[in-house]
Scaffold this motif. Sequence first.
Motif, PDB file in Angstrom:
ATOM      1  N   GLU A   4       0.836  -1.184   0.059  1.00  0.00           N
ATOM      2  CA  GLU A   4       0.087   0.097   0.123  1.00  0.00           C
ATOM      3  C   GLU A   4       0.938   1.433   0.064  1.00  0.00           C
ATOM      4  OE1 GLU A   4      -2.591  -0.816   3.188  1.00  0.00           O
ATOM      5  OE2 GLU A   4      -3.799  -2.222   2.058  1.00  0.00           O
ATOM      6  N   ALA A   5       2.082   1.187  -0.721  1.00  0.00           N
ATOM      7  CA  ALA A   5       2.777   2.322  -0.765  1.00  0.00           C
ATOM      8  C   ALA A   5       2.584   3.412  -1.516  1.00  0.00           C
ATOM      9  CB  ALA A   5       4.229   1.645  -0.944  1.00  0.00           C
ATOM     10  N   PHE A   6       1.604   3.205  -2.532  1.00  0.00           N
ATOM     11  CA  PHE A   6       1.316   4.003  -3.772  1.00  0.00           C
ATOM     12  C   PHE A   6       0.130   4.892  -3.496  1.00  0.00           C
ATOM     13  CE2 PHE A   6       4.627   1.173  -5.105  1.00  0.00           C
ATOM     14  CZ  PHE A   6       5.648   2.004  -5.495  1.00  0.00           C
ATOM     15  N   GLU A   7      -0.004   5.854  -4.130  1.00  0.00           N
ATOM     16  CA  GLU A   7      -1.384   6.689  -4.113  1.00  0.00           C
ATOM     17  C   GLU A   7      -1.551   7.546  -5.475  1.00  0.00           C
ATOM     18  OE1 GLU A   7      -2.403   8.038  -0.264  1.00  0.00           O
ATOM     19  OE2 GLU A   7      -2.410  10.044  -1.267  1.00  0.00           O
ATOM     20  N   LEU A   8      -2.599   7.617  -6.119  1.00  0.00           N
ATOM     21  CA  LEU A   8      -2.755   8.309  -7.140  1.00  0.00           C
ATOM     22  C   LEU A   8      -2.885   9.782  -6.801  1.00  0.00           C
ATOM     23  CD1 LEU A   8      -5.554   6.549  -8.943  1.00  0.00           C
ATOM     24  CD2 LEU A   8      -3.031   6.400  -9.526  1.00  0.00           C
ATOM     25  N   GLY A   9      -2.521  10.538  -7.618  1.00  0.00           N
ATOM     26  CA  GLY A   9      -2.687  12.428  -7.969  1.00  0.00           C
ATOM     27  C   GLY A   9      -3.480  12.648  -8.885  1.00  0.00           C
ATOM     28  N   ASP A  10      -3.094  13.423  -9.788  1.00  0.00           N
ATOM     29  CA  ASP A  10      -3.931  13.891 -10.780  1.00  0.00           C
ATOM     30  C   ASP A  10      -3.737  13.022 -11.912  1.00  0.00           C
ATOM     31  OD1 ASP A  10      -5.120  15.380 -12.714  1.00  0.00           O
ATOM     32  OD2 ASP A  10      -3.606  17.246 -12.540  1.00  0.00           O
ATOM     33  N   THR A  11      -4.736  12.449 -12.333  1.00  0.00           N
ATOM     34  CA  THR A  11      -4.817  11.445 -13.382  1.00  0.00           C
ATOM     35  C   THR A  11      -5.433  11.703 -14.764  1.00  0.00           C
ATOM     36  OG1 THR A  11      -6.908  10.497 -12.683  1.00  0.00           O
ATOM     37  CG2 THR A  11      -4.840   9.575 -11.702  1.00  0.00           C
ATOM     38  N   ALA A  12      -5.845  13.003 -14.611  1.00  0.00           N
ATOM     39  CA  ALA A  12      -6.687  13.513 -16.205  1.00  0.00           C
ATOM     40  C   ALA A  12      -5.519  13.388 -17.288  1.00  0.00           C
ATOM     41  CB  ALA A  12      -6.730  14.851 -15.900  1.00  0.00           C
ATOM     42  N   CYS A  13      -4.301  13.729 -17.168  1.00  0.00           N
ATOM     43  CA  CYS A  13      -3.656  13.491 -18.435  1.00  0.00           C
ATOM     44  C   CYS A  13      -3.353  11.973 -18.802  1.00  0.00           C
ATOM     45  CB  CYS A  13      -2.048  14.519 -18.010  1.00  0.00           C
ATOM     46  SG  CYS A  13      -1.213  13.630 -17.014  1.00  0.00           S
ATOM     47  N   VAL A  14      -3.501  11.020 -18.043  1.00  0.00           N
ATOM     48  CA  VAL A  14      -3.393   9.782 -18.701  1.00  0.00           C
ATOM     49  C   VAL A  14      -4.434   8.933 -18.699  1.00  0.00           C
ATOM     50  CG1 VAL A  14      -1.015   9.605 -17.749  1.00  0.00           C
ATOM     51  CG2 VAL A  14      -2.601   8.976 -16.207  1.00  0.00           C
ATOM     52  N   ARG A  15      -5.568   9.410 -18.561  1.00  0.00           N
ATOM     53  CA  ARG A  15      -7.100   8.744 -19.110  1.00  0.00           C
ATOM     54  C   ARG A  15      -6.997   8.280 -20.424  1.00  0.00           C
ATOM     55  NH1 ARG A  15     -10.570  12.903 -15.913  1.00  0.00           N
ATOM     56  NH2 ARG A  15      -9.906  12.523 -13.904  1.00  0.00           N
ATOM     57  N   GLY A  16      -7.260   7.050 -20.631  1.00  0.00           N
ATOM     58  CA  GLY A  16      -7.274   6.562 -21.948  1.00  0.00           C
ATOM     59  C   GLY A  16      -5.743   6.352 -22.697  1.00  0.00           C
ATOM     60  N   CYS A  17      -4.953   6.399 -21.731  1.00  0.00           N
ATOM     61  CA  CYS A  17      -3.580   6.239 -22.207  1.00  0.00           C
ATOM     62  C   CYS A  17      -2.850   5.023 -22.348  1.00  0.00           C
ATOM     63  CB  CYS A  17      -2.575   7.574 -22.142  1.00  0.00           C
ATOM     64  SG  CYS A  17      -2.913   8.998 -22.369  1.00  0.00           S
ATOM     65  N   HIS A  18      -1.827   4.728 -23.272  1.00  0.00           N
ATOM     66  CA  HIS A  18      -1.356   3.374 -22.752  1.00  0.00           C
ATOM     67  C   HIS A  18       0.274   4.092 -22.418  1.00  0.00           C
ATOM     68  CE1 HIS A  18       1.232  -0.018 -24.580  1.00  0.00           C
ATOM     69  NE2 HIS A  18       1.130  -0.255 -23.583  1.00  0.00           N
TER      70      HIS A  18
END
Length: 229
Positions: A175-189
């Motif tokens: 449980e070491a990681f957490e999401l931040g601002d994800t808008a720029c990677v939605r739908g991305c590879h």
Amino acid sequence: MTLSIPSIFSSFFRLLYPRACVVCRDVLVDGELFLCSTCLSGLPLNEGVDEEADEVFANDLGIVHLYWLFRYDRASDFHKLVYAIKYRSNRELGVWAGKMLGERMINVSGIDCIIPVPLHPEREKERGFNQAFMIGMGIASVLRVQVVSGVLSRVVNTPSQTGLERGQRVDNVAEAFELGDTACVRGCHVLLVDDVVTSGATIRACMMELSKIKGIRVSVACLGKSGSI
Ligand SMILES: [Zn+2]
């Protein structure tokens, strides 16, 4: 032959402080970067022999593809390549090795952007940089994509994975990681980049978070892949 002042200076400097191969410590000659030509030609590169095992591993982790540069074995001197990046602050070596990996992916990847596996801010402050970021920069320069930050952060300063058994590694980092601002990677590879993949525990922990992002697909790239996976 005429030598410019800077090249005379750098030749003189090299005479005083000869550059050494990061693997065997032999003195490098002109034209050799980081590794001597003997070590470079002996690097146990990924020649596709593990393709089936890599596919099983990738499926298990829920990633599209695993890219790796060379077989990582702590009993082999080639592990010093990663050691030199992490513990001898050899940032340029990280970028150089990342470029080498990027060149092997150039016609196959379809990657939109790169996310280096983050260090905890305290660890990054101690080390002065994140080795995965340097490797990611090398890959990014070849694939002509961006390295994005702020998507994933490390919120638990876990002890080093080195020396831990597989089960302990999973618990250590789960449980070491957490999401931040994800808008720029939605739908991305996206390409998640780390220095070495050993048990896959770190990647699994990152995937627990990244897989929450809508439409995301994740591939993983690392310099060294341990023989046990
Ligand atoms: Zn060497």
